[in-house]
Scaffold this motif. Structure first.
Motif, mmCIF file in Angstrom:
data_model
loop_
_atom_site.group_PDB
_atom_site.id
_atom_site.type_symbol
_atom_site.label_atom_id
_atom_site.label_comp_id
_atom_site.label_asym_id
_atom_site.label_seq_id
_atom_site.Cartn_x
_atom_site.Cartn_y
_atom_site.Cartn_z
ATOM 1 N N LEU A 7 8.337 -10.446 6.170
ATOM 2 C CA LEU A 7 9.480 -9.538 6.283
ATOM 3 C C LEU A 7 9.762 -8.869 4.944
ATOM 4 N N SER A 8 9.616 -9.611 3.869
ATOM 5 C CA SER A 8 9.812 -9.047 2.529
ATOM 6 C C SER A 8 8.751 -7.998 2.235
ATOM 7 N N ALA A 9 7.506 -8.286 2.606
ATOM 8 C CA ALA A 9 6.417 -7.325 2.391
ATOM 9 C C ALA A 9 6.670 -6.055 3.198
ATOM 10 N N LEU A 10 7.087 -6.214 4.436
ATOM 11 C CA LEU A 10 7.380 -5.062 5.282
ATOM 12 C C LEU A 10 8.501 -4.231 4.674
ATOM 13 N N SER A 11 9.542 -4.879 4.238
ATOM 14 C CA SER A 11 10.676 -4.171 3.639
ATOM 15 C C SER A 11 10.251 -3.403 2.383
ATOM 16 N N ALA A 12 9.475 -4.048 1.520
ATOM 17 C CA ALA A 12 9.020 -3.391 0.288
ATOM 18 C C ALA A 12 8.113 -2.206 0.604
ATOM 19 N N TYR A 13 7.226 -2.370 1.584
ATOM 20 C CA TYR A 13 6.312 -1.287 1.960
ATOM 21 C C TYR A 13 7.089 -0.100 2.522
ATOM 22 N N ARG A 14 8.024 -0.377 3.432
ATOM 23 C CA ARG A 14 8.840 0.689 4.027
ATOM 24 C C ARG A 14 9.612 1.438 2.946
ATOM 25 N N ASP A 15 10.258 0.686 2.058
ATOM 26 C CA ASP A 15 11.045 1.316 0.995
ATOM 27 C C ASP A 15 10.166 2.183 0.097
ATOM 28 N N GLY A 16 9.006 1.655 -0.274
ATOM 29 C CA GLY A 16 8.090 2.399 -1.133
ATOM 30 C C GLY A 16 7.570 3.657 -0.465
ATOM 31 N N LEU A 17 7.233 3.551 0.803
ATOM 32 C CA LEU A 17 6.729 4.710 1.535
ATOM 33 C C LEU A 17 7.811 5.769 1.695
ATOM 34 N N ARG A 18 9.030 5.342 1.972
ATOM 35 C CA ARG A 18 10.146 6.302 2.072
ATOM 36 C C ARG A 18 10.379 7.010 0.745
ATOM 37 N N ARG A 19 10.343 6.244 -0.367
ATOM 38 C CA ARG A 19 10.528 6.846 -1.696
ATOM 39 C C ARG A 19 9.421 7.837 -1.999
ATOM 40 N N LEU A 20 8.191 7.454 -1.695
ATOM 41 C CA LEU A 20 7.058 8.343 -1.934
ATOM 42 C C LEU A 20 7.210 9.635 -1.137
ATOM 43 N N ALA A 21 7.568 9.511 0.127
ATOM 44 C CA ALA A 21 7.763 10.706 0.961
ATOM 45 C C ALA A 21 8.878 11.583 0.389
ATOM 46 N N ALA A 22 9.973 10.960 -0.025
ATOM 47 C CA ALA A 22 11.097 11.719 -0.585
ATOM 48 C C ALA A 22 10.679 12.413 -1.886
ATOM 49 N N ASP A 23 9.963 11.689 -2.753
ATOM 50 C CA ASP A 23 9.516 12.265 -4.022
ATOM 51 C C ASP A 23 8.590 13.456 -3.815
ATOM 52 N N THR A 35 4.862 3.039 10.804
ATOM 53 C CA THR A 35 4.847 2.225 9.588
ATOM 54 C C THR A 35 4.912 0.739 9.924
ATOM 55 N N VAL A 36 5.877 0.359 10.733
ATOM 56 C CA VAL A 36 6.034 -1.060 11.068
ATOM 57 C C VAL A 36 4.828 -1.561 11.870
ATOM 58 N N THR A 37 4.313 -0.740 12.765
ATOM 59 C CA THR A 37 3.156 -1.144 13.560
ATOM 60 C C THR A 37 1.946 -1.409 12.681
ATOM 61 N N TRP A 38 1.656 -0.511 11.728
ATOM 62 C CA TRP A 38 0.511 -0.718 10.837
ATOM 63 C C TRP A 38 0.671 -1.996 10.027
ATOM 64 N N ALA A 67 -7.173 5.894 12.790
ATOM 65 C CA ALA A 67 -5.856 6.538 12.823
ATOM 66 C C ALA A 67 -5.209 6.466 14.205
ATOM 67 N N HIS A 68 -6.007 6.227 15.225
ATOM 68 C CA HIS A 68 -5.474 6.174 16.590
ATOM 69 C C HIS A 68 -5.181 4.748 17.065
ATOM 70 N N LEU A 69 -5.348 3.769 16.196
ATOM 71 C CA LEU A 69 -5.103 2.377 16.573
ATOM 72 C C LEU A 69 -3.728 2.152 17.198
ATOM 73 N N THR A 87 13.394 4.850 14.460
ATOM 74 C CA THR A 87 13.700 3.490 14.868
ATOM 75 C C THR A 87 12.408 2.789 15.278
ATOM 76 N N PHE A 88 12.241 1.531 14.875
ATOM 77 C CA PHE A 88 11.064 0.813 15.344
ATOM 78 C C PHE A 88 11.210 0.498 16.827
ATOM 79 N N LEU A 89 10.230 0.912 17.589
ATOM 80 C CA LEU A 89 10.179 0.604 19.016
ATOM 81 C C LEU A 89 9.079 -0.433 19.221
ATOM 82 N N PRO A 90 9.354 -1.522 19.936
ATOM 83 C CA PRO A 90 8.310 -2.528 20.174
ATOM 84 C C PRO A 90 7.187 -1.968 21.021
ATOM 85 N N PRO A 91 5.963 -2.477 20.818
ATOM 86 C CA PRO A 91 4.826 -2.015 21.613
ATOM 87 C C PRO A 91 5.079 -2.203 23.113
#
Length: 93
Positions: A7-23, A35-38, A67-69, A87-91
């Motif tokens: 959960l910590s790894a997921l949170s850090a990855y999401r935050d980093g990806l959001r920051r990168l996109a914003a930057d 993001t969560v699915t990958w 990319a289609h996984l 929003t994360f939607l479950p598979p």
């Protein structure tokens, strides 16, 4: 349920990806469900060994480079719908 470290790894990855996109001025490109699915697919395949070199890991799991996984787990109208972007939607498949 994911272990605390995952959960910590997921949170850090999401935050980093959001920051990168914003930057990069691409905040609207962030997609929560993709993001969560990958991350979950990678964590699922780690199977305890987190010390394995990337090359060996991806050689055992080349589908992670497809990319289609995520489309194997979601109908396109769900995966590419507006709700899945924010929003994360479950598979469902």
């Amino acid at each position: 349920m994911l272990p605390h470290a995952s959960l910590s790894a997921l949170s850090a990855y999401r935050d980093g990806l959001r920051r990168l996109a914003a930057d990069m001025g691409l905040s609207g490109k962030y997609h929560e469900t993709l993001t969560v699915t990958w991350v979950m697919l990678v964590l699922e395949r780690l199977s305890g060994s987190r010390e394995e070199p990337w090359e060996a890991f991806i050689a055992r799991h080349p589908d992670l480079l497809d990319a289609h996984l995520p489309e194997r787990h979601y109908p396109p109208e769900v995966l590419y719908g507006p709700e899945a972007r924010t929003t994360f939607l479950p598979p469902t498949l």
